[in-house]
Design a protein around this motif. Structure first.
Motif, PDB file in Angstrom:
ATOM      1  N   PRO A 128      36.560  39.142  26.240  1.00 18.54           N
ATOM      2  CA  PRO A 128      37.574  40.079  25.760  1.00 18.54           C
ATOM      3  C   PRO A 128      38.031  41.011  26.886  1.00 18.54           C
ATOM      4  O   PRO A 128      37.268  41.263  27.830  1.00 18.54           O
ATOM      5  CB  PRO A 128      36.846  40.876  24.675  1.00 18.54           C
ATOM      6  CG  PRO A 128      35.675  40.041  24.295  1.00 18.54           C
ATOM      7  CD  PRO A 128      35.298  39.270  25.512  1.00 18.54           C
ATOM      8  N   GLY A 152      38.976  36.784  22.510  1.00 14.85           N
ATOM      9  CA  GLY A 152      37.999  36.678  23.594  1.00 14.85           C
ATOM     10  C   GLY A 152      36.662  36.103  23.140  1.00 14.85           C
ATOM     11  O   GLY A 152      36.236  36.282  22.004  1.00 14.85           O
ATOM     12  N   LYS A 191      43.436  40.604  37.196  1.00 14.29           N
ATOM     13  CA  LYS A 191      43.364  41.995  37.679  1.00 14.29           C
ATOM     14  C   LYS A 191      43.040  42.029  39.190  1.00 14.29           C
ATOM     15  O   LYS A 191      42.297  42.905  39.657  1.00 14.29           O
ATOM     16  CB  LYS A 191      42.326  42.815  36.901  1.00 14.29           C
ATOM     17  CG  LYS A 191      42.527  42.768  35.375  1.00 14.29           C
ATOM     18  CD  LYS A 191      41.641  43.744  34.653  1.00 14.29           C
ATOM     19  CE  LYS A 191      41.710  43.550  33.156  1.00 14.29           C
ATOM     20  NZ  LYS A 191      40.855  44.449  32.390  1.00 14.29           N
ATOM     21  N   SER A 246      47.614  38.827  39.306  1.00 15.84           N
ATOM     22  CA  SER A 246      47.703  40.182  38.769  1.00 15.84           C
ATOM     23  C   SER A 246      48.994  40.299  37.993  1.00 15.84           C
ATOM     24  O   SER A 246      50.074  39.971  38.501  1.00 15.84           O
ATOM     25  CB  SER A 246      47.691  41.197  39.913  1.00 15.84           C
ATOM     26  OG  SER A 246      48.170  42.425  39.413  1.00 15.84           O
ATOM     27  N   ALA A 247      48.869  40.730  36.753  1.00 17.79           N
ATOM     28  CA  ALA A 247      50.070  40.919  35.952  1.00 17.79           C
ATOM     29  C   ALA A 247      50.783  42.196  36.387  1.00 17.79           C
ATOM     30  O   ALA A 247      51.947  42.413  36.071  1.00 17.79           O
ATOM     31  CB  ALA A 247      49.692  40.990  34.480  1.00 17.79           C
ATOM     32  N   LEU A 248      50.083  43.025  37.122  1.00 21.77           N
ATOM     33  CA  LEU A 248      50.640  44.298  37.569  1.00 21.77           C
ATOM     34  C   LEU A 248      51.577  44.089  38.757  1.00 21.77           C
ATOM     35  O   LEU A 248      52.672  44.636  38.813  1.00 21.77           O
ATOM     36  CB  LEU A 248      49.470  45.199  37.983  1.00 21.77           C
ATOM     37  CG  LEU A 248      49.567  46.680  37.671  1.00 21.77           C
ATOM     38  CD1 LEU A 248      49.604  46.903  36.169  1.00 21.77           C
ATOM     39  CD2 LEU A 248      48.350  47.408  38.266  1.00 21.77           C
TER      40      LEU A 248
END
Ligand SMILES: Nc1nc2c(ncn2[C@@H]2O[C@H](COP(=O)(O)OP(=O)(O)OP(=O)(O)O)[C@@H](O)[C@H]2O)c(=O)[nH]1
Ligand SMILES: [Mg+2]
Length: 332
Positions: A171, A219, A284, A311-313
């Motif tokens: 998760p 998750g 991440k 990374s989604a950022l």
């Protein structure tokens, strides 16, 4: 626990229509003496038909319709009139639904194609009217056939979502974030475990005209295959995925051990899960330095998998990830 709006298993009683009875009747008209038999045939009973509706992603719409009946055929009437055919009943189900007969445990249907329609229970044939039974030596038959009963029984519907790629991970590692970044799906994202309570599907566009379907499931945690957390309820939804994406967050305590636990859980659930093509994704990655990435790469060098850092950022690695998924899906 899980959302009541996602139903992936239920039982239904279905009954196809009975055939209509043939009629016993004799022609009666003024000035026509002994008109002879003219009883018409019964109509055909309606079928129970299963149809794929690709817009659906749950069996919820069937939850409150436990008994489904198709229409019976009409009885035959005078003047050789045939009874009306009974209307068939169409049960719409999402792609990935498997139907079994509860009594015989026989699989009746596996809905895997968009336009698939299958007759689950056939309606009964109508009986023949007495007009068919006159012979030179028996000109007034006083009998006709009854209609044949339609097939009926309890069926079990189980949905195993069909996606090409399944996301597996602990998760809070960013599975839903990835799905929402790559596709138009809008799963709930939040910084706590078990944000996602039901499987979500998203269509990921690739290059100009291609696409693949990605599934995000709740998750997994250690012991998921034994029923801990939400795990086992949803593992079946990645059973039919062509490839699995093992997602491990860069801030996990021990990335390699996490990978091991995920593999163990899948293996305990069904060893065939480990035969699937797979990718290892470190999410991440924006919090990792180049040196830390090298260490992780080294730890994975003993396996056949080279981790992909995403990374989604910062959008790092997302294009590479899509390329690799596409390659994996089409390598054979
Ligand atoms: N720094 C950073 N944070 C991220 C990234 N991707 C996701 N997050 C954060 O991680 C948290 C969890 O993200 P989710 O996408 O909900 O994670 P999940 O794996 O779907 O979680 P569950 O549904 O609970 O299993 C959120 O607070 C996200 O903002 C990333 O690439 N970098
Ligand atoms: Mg989620």
């Amino acid at each position: 626990m899980a959302s009541p709006n996602f139903i992936d298993e239920l039982k239904l009683y279905v009954r196809a229509g009975h055939g209509g009875a043939g009629a016993v009747h004799f022609r009666r008209e003024k000035f026509i003496d002994k008109g002879g038999p003219d009883g018409g045939d019964g109509g055909q009973g309606g079928d129970i038909i299963l149809k794929c509706n690709p817009q659906l992603s749950t069996l919820l719409h069937l939850k409150y319709h436990k008994h489904i009946r198709a229409e019976d055929g009409g009885n035959g009437t005078a003047a050789c009139c045939r009874g009306a055919n009974g209307a068939s009943k169409i049960i719409e189900v999402p792609k990935g639904t498997i139907v079994t007969n509860v009594d015989t445990q026989q699989t009746l249907a596996d809905v895997t194609a968009d336009a698939q329609a299958i007759t689950l229970m056939a309606g009964g044939k109508g009986g023949k009217g007495n007009v068919h039974f006159k012979t030179p030596t028996h000109q007034t038959p006083r009998y006709a056939q009854p209609g044949i009963p339609g097939e009926e029984g309890w069926i079990h519907l189980e949905l195993k979502l069909m996606a090409e790629v399944g996301l597996v991970g602990f998760p809070n590692v960013g599975k839903s974030t990835l799905l929402s970044t790559l596709s138009a799906a809008k799963p709930k994202i939040a910084n706590y475990p078990f944000t996602t309570l039901t499987p979500q599907l998203g269509v990921v566009p690739y290059k100009k005209y291609n696409a693949f379907v990605m599934a995000d499931i709740p998750g997994l945690i250690q012991g998921a295959s034994q029923g801990k957390g939400l795990g086992i309820q949803f593992l079946k939804h990645i059973e039919r995925n062509l490839c699995l994406l093992f997602m491990i967050a860069a801030d996990s305590e021990d990335i390699y051990q996490t990978y091991d636990v995920l593999q163990q859980e899948l293996k305990t659930y069904n060893p065939a899960m480990l035969q699937k093509r797979r990718l290892v994704v470190i999410s991440k990655s924006d919090i990792l330095t180049a040196a830390e990435k090298d260490i992780i790469r080294q730890r994975f060098s003993a396996t056949t998998c080279t981790p992909i850092f995403i990374s989604a950022l910062t959008n790092e690695g997302l294009e590479q990830l899509k390329d690799q998924i596409w390659h994996l899906l089409h390598e054979h």
